[in-house]
Scaffold this motif. Structure first.
Motif, PDB file in Angstrom:
ATOM      1  N   LYS A   1      36.990  44.511  -4.623  1.00 23.09           N
ATOM      2  CA  LYS A   1      36.596  43.589  -3.840  1.00 23.09           C
ATOM      3  C   LYS A   1      35.590  42.401  -4.665  1.00 23.09           C
ATOM      4  O   LYS A   1      35.999  41.364  -4.219  1.00 23.09           O
ATOM      5  CB  LYS A   1      35.663  44.076  -2.529  1.00 23.09           C
TER       6      LYS A   1
ATOM      7  N   ASN B   1      44.043  54.735  -1.608  1.00 21.87           N
ATOM      8  CA  ASN B   1      43.686  53.652  -1.091  1.00 21.87           C
ATOM      9  C   ASN B   1      42.152  53.761  -0.610  1.00 21.87           C
ATOM     10  O   ASN B   1      41.522  52.497  -0.507  1.00 21.87           O
ATOM     11  CB  ASN B   1      44.829  53.106  -0.207  1.00 21.87           C
TER      12      ASN B   1
ATOM     13  N   LEU C   1      37.610  50.598  -3.772  1.00 25.72           N
ATOM     14  CA  LEU C   1      37.473  49.248  -2.823  1.00 25.72           C
ATOM     15  C   LEU C   1      36.339  48.336  -3.264  1.00 25.72           C
ATOM     16  O   LEU C   1      36.416  47.185  -3.216  1.00 25.72           O
ATOM     17  CB  LEU C   1      37.366  49.798  -1.189  1.00 25.72           C
TER      18      LEU C   1
END
Length: 858
Positions: free
Chosen positions: A202, A192, A198
């Motif tokens: 996003k 994660n 990420l």
């Protein structure tokens, strides 16, 4: 070869002792995959067939997925057999590249000298290109980035989508992650904190950019399927120049090439399996031929040609030739054409088999072939203006070599054509390509398909390209650019896999991307600079195909969003009845929709115009999951829509991107069988005959205001005396009535519906029989209700099945941008009018089809 059962049984007794001791590969390998499948289908030979494969450590799954079980591929015997068979499927394109590499490289770009620096420089480039790209990049790195044993562009995209939330596919469900093929390298929570993950999750535009990158790679593969047959056959037929005058040769090669291409495409509807048994011997003969010729030329003309393997000659070549040498790289890169097939066809074989075949046979044979040509050219400078592979072939064996070369070029072309069919089918299953008719040419072998529209389109374009270019130089420029574009896409996607799926440090992915990206960009730039000399064709083709595929995918997503926002509540369906003038007619009504929950708008439109619907109603969603294959036991998710008395059900049918969609007759039988299984399971569970831990009211059938749990109905056995049997059912015992045992229901998975506010994770349930003796009166009442529901299902099946599909027209909202209006109002609707309807892709018979007109405003 065809073996009778008696011969096969007697041969089996001596098989393990003598076969691989005398002939390691050839005797048994001639029994191709195709023939093994044929033998496996006969009931009399099934036991012998299974014994043969158990001794070899091989298992073939006839239902789905790869032909060979990955858990038993480690046997060296099986690896040798697969390595032999991979020659005809994987290496046909790569092995024929010596026909045109030197001719394309020295086509007017560089001048020659008596020092042989140009020849040695090109040979050095060929050697290191073959070593770095196919050997190091693909064999040792990319082949490990498989998706449940499958390779190719979509396999990499599927892996990335499962490890990061970047997929644009609609109707995703949490329950999809419970599939046995939906595996990850590590639990998702351990990754994660990855910054790459990420950032990708996003920004929505990165999701779109990733999809476009995948579509670009797909389009370049399709372009390769157009150009490879043309350049391969044309180069092979060019050998006729030694047997006829220049004038005759000029007017004979192109027509002969076109005739061979037309015949090749005309035979596609028979399927690869009918002629595939001879592919491996042809390619093996060709590899032996070119390696033998290479050794002959090395020892005859220049034994010191091995010096050209030094990278020093590459730098010396570029220093001396400068821009002309850089432009000639567009011909050198053709030595690795077909390398992508090693990864794309991984699912048909094994990593060890492809690695063994390339490392120990294909790679040495190609190096010897190129070194032999370089040795010949180094002593024949006067022939530089008419370089040809056949110049280095002694006149006494030129005819046999010409025949083998033509056969090998046909094999290489066949492999890329079949690959084009496969990748278009994958694109269509993921909603990225207009619907086309897919014909399964073999009932025994999974994945053998034929697409008529694509086949004839490729044939026309291939013949047109041959007539238009009519020389190896322009064909090579076009093919080289398509090849390098595919490799660049693979490099980019693999670097993401290294970080997201393998959880390696980003610096390793960056090193992989920079190193191989630099090599491929160097070759790509040399191809792009020849834009006006043939390289424009794959660029134009990719631009058209990417536009078509992206517009189709965009409109598909918008239609799904419209359906999602306009679906009807369950209370509306339950309120329909005689009081509103709604009649229930005999039969089963199958309503197709992309929704996994709720009542689709096309059904409400159907009831509004025709106030009646069938006694048994089934809402079916055929959806794609980003995995290559889904086991048949995990394909069907079944649940109720309303109380049992309403006789309405929901069925979600899940397919992977390489799965074969079932024929409608089998689908009808399978669907009714799964409904019967679910009905019995639901009654047992509702009345407490079977119990599950952590049970709650949401899984019961008593609620009437919400959707109910869905259950994965796999292969279950219900012992006892059958209440009735449905005709044509493959497993009649699956609809028998009786008390289940604990073992008979362990393959059922329950999950909360996706319409709830918080998506609960699915749970695997272990069932147990209730120890208490059920009340005889309640059991008798349950018995009567269960048999009544099963009887209604059986009678509805006998009355007939109707398929209800939406016939959609899509238009944009007022005030939409001009690009959106062009894409939807013109582009998508034009494609929709000229492609197959959803009834064709779903294989719905016209006599059972009911279409409901729908206008989508997106």
């Amino acid at each position: 070869m065809v073996l009778c059962l008696g011969e096969l049984q007697s041969a089996q007794l001596m098989f393990n002792k003598t076969l691989f001791a005398i002939l390691p590969i050839c005797q048994f390998a001639s029994l191709s995959i195709v023939q093994m499948h044929v033998l496996s289908q006969s009931s009399g030979s099934r036991a012998i067939y299974g014994s043969v494969h158990r001794n070899l450590g091989i298992d073939m799954d006839l239902e789905y997925g790869k032909c060979w079980d990955t858990t038993k591929k480690n046997s060296w015997k099986a690896t040798l057999i697969l390595a032999y068979q991979s020659l005809g499927v994987v290496y046909g394109d790569l092995s024929i590249s010596p026909l045109y590499v030197f001719k394309s490289t020295f086509a007017e770009d560089i001048q020659h000298s008596d020092t042989n620096e140009e020849i040695f420089g090109v040979m050095s480039f060929v050697f290191w290109t073959l070593t770095l790209v196919p050997l190091f990049k693909y064999v040792f790195i990319v082949l490990r980035a498989d998706d449940n044993g499958e390779g190719g562009t979509f396999a990499l995209y599927s892996l990335i989508c499962r490890h990061a939330k970047v997929s644009l596919l609609p109707n995703r469900q949490v329950s999809d992650e419970a599939l046995s093929t939906y595996k990850r390298e590590e639990p998702p929570e351990r990754n994660n904190r990855s910054r790459v993950k990420l950032v990708l999750e996003k920004y929505k535009f990165l999701h779109t950019a990733l999809l476009i990158l995948v579509l670009l790679g797909t389009c370049m593969v399709i372009g390769d399927g157009l150009l490879t047959p043309a350049i391969s056959v044309f180069s092979a037929v060019s050998g006729l120049e030694f047997y006829m005058s220049k004038d005759h040769h000029q007017y004979a090669v192109v027509p002969i090439t076109c005739v061979i291409l037309v015949c090749l495409f005309a035979l596609q509807h028979y399927g690869t399996h009918r002629i595939g048994f001879c592919f491996a011997p042809i390619v093996l003969s060709w590899l032996i031929c070119i390696s033998g010729l290479g050794l002959y030329n090395i020892f005859t003309w220049n034994p010191h040609v091995y010096k050209a393997l030094s990278p020093y000659y590459m730098f010396k070549f570029l220093k001396k030739t400068r821009k002309d040498g850089w432009m000639s790289l567009g011909g050198i890169l053709l030595c690795i054409t077909g390398s992508e097939a090693m990864f794309a066809d991984l699912g048909h074989f094994s990593y060890a088999a492809i690695q063994t075949a390339f490392t120990f046979l294909v790679y040495p044979a190609l190096i010897l072939a190129y070194m032999g040509q370089a040795a010949f050219l180094s002593k024949h400078h006067h022939n530089m203006h008419e370089i040809s592979f056949y110049l280095s072939v002694p006149g006494s064996v030129r005819w046999p070599v010409l025949i083998i070369a033509i056969l090998a070029s046909v094999v290489g072309s066949q492999a890329i054509i079949s690959g084009t069919f496969s990748i278009i089918n994958q694109s269509q299953s993921l909603g990225c390509f207009p619907r086309v008719k897919v014909v399964h040419t073999s009932a025994k072998i999974h994945g053998q398909i034929y697409i008529p529209e694509i086949n004839w389109t490729l044939m026309i374009l291939c013949v047109a390209v041959t007539i238009g270019f009519r020389d190896t130089k322009h064909l090579g420029n076009a093919s080289g650019l398509a090849l390098m574009a595919v490799m660049l896409v693979t490099t980019c996607l693999t670097s993401l896999v290294i970080v997201l799926c393998w959880h390696k440090p980003p610096i390793l992915a960056l090193v992989f991307l920079v190193f191989f990206g630099f090599v491929e960009l160097l070759y790509f730039s040399a191809s792009v600079i020849k834009f006006l000399e043939g390289a424009w064709l794959p660029i134009l083709l990719a631009l058209i195909l990417v536009t078509v595929m992206f517009v189709w995918h965009y409109a598909t997503i918008k239609k799904y969003e419209f359906d999602l926002h306009n679906k009807v509540s369950l209370d509306w369906l339950l309120a329909l009845g005689p009081s509103l003038g709604i009649a229930r007619v005999p039969g089963i009504g199958i309503v197709f929709s992309d929704l996994t929950s709720g009542i689709p708008a096309n059904f409400s439109r159907f009831v509004t115009n025709l106030p009646a619907f069938h006694r048994v109603l089934v809402f079916v969603c055929v959806k794609a999951v980003p995995v290559p294959f889904i086991p048949p036991a995990e394909r069907y998710l079944v649940g109720r829509v309303g109380p049992p008395s309403h006789r309405s059900y929901r069925c979600i049918v899940r397919y992977g991107y390489r799965d074969v969609h079932q024929d409608v007759d089998f689908f009808e039988t399978e669907l009714v069988s799964k409904l019967a299984d679910f009905i019995r399971y639901d009654w047992y569970k509702t009345n407490g005959i079977i119990t599950s831990p952590n049970d709650d009211d949401g899984s019961r059938s008593g609620a009437s205001s919400s959707e109910y749990r869905l259950a994965v109905i796999g292969t279950m056995a219900f012992p006892g005396t059958p209440a009735f049997e449905i005709e044509e059912t493959a497993q009649p015992e699956s609809v028998s009535f009786g008390f289940p045992t604990a073992e008979s229901l362990t393959d059922i998975i329950e999950m909360q519906p996706t319409t709830t506010a918080a998506l609960a994770a699915e749970k695997r349930v272990r069932f147990a029989v209730d120890d208490s003796e059920p009340d005889s009166h309640s059991h008798q009442e349950m018995d009567i209700q269960l048999q009544e529901e099963l009887r209604d299902l059986h009678e509805a099946r006998e009355a007939g099945i109707a398929f209800i599909l939406g016939h959609s027209h899509v238009r944009t909202k007022q005030g939409s941008s001009i690009f959106k209006r062009l894409a939807i109002n013109f582009g998508y609707n034009l494609l929709k009018r000229n492609c197959r309807g959803p009834d064709v892709s779903l294989k719905v018979p016209p006599v059972s089809l009911l279409e409901v007109g729908m206008v989508y405003v997106v």
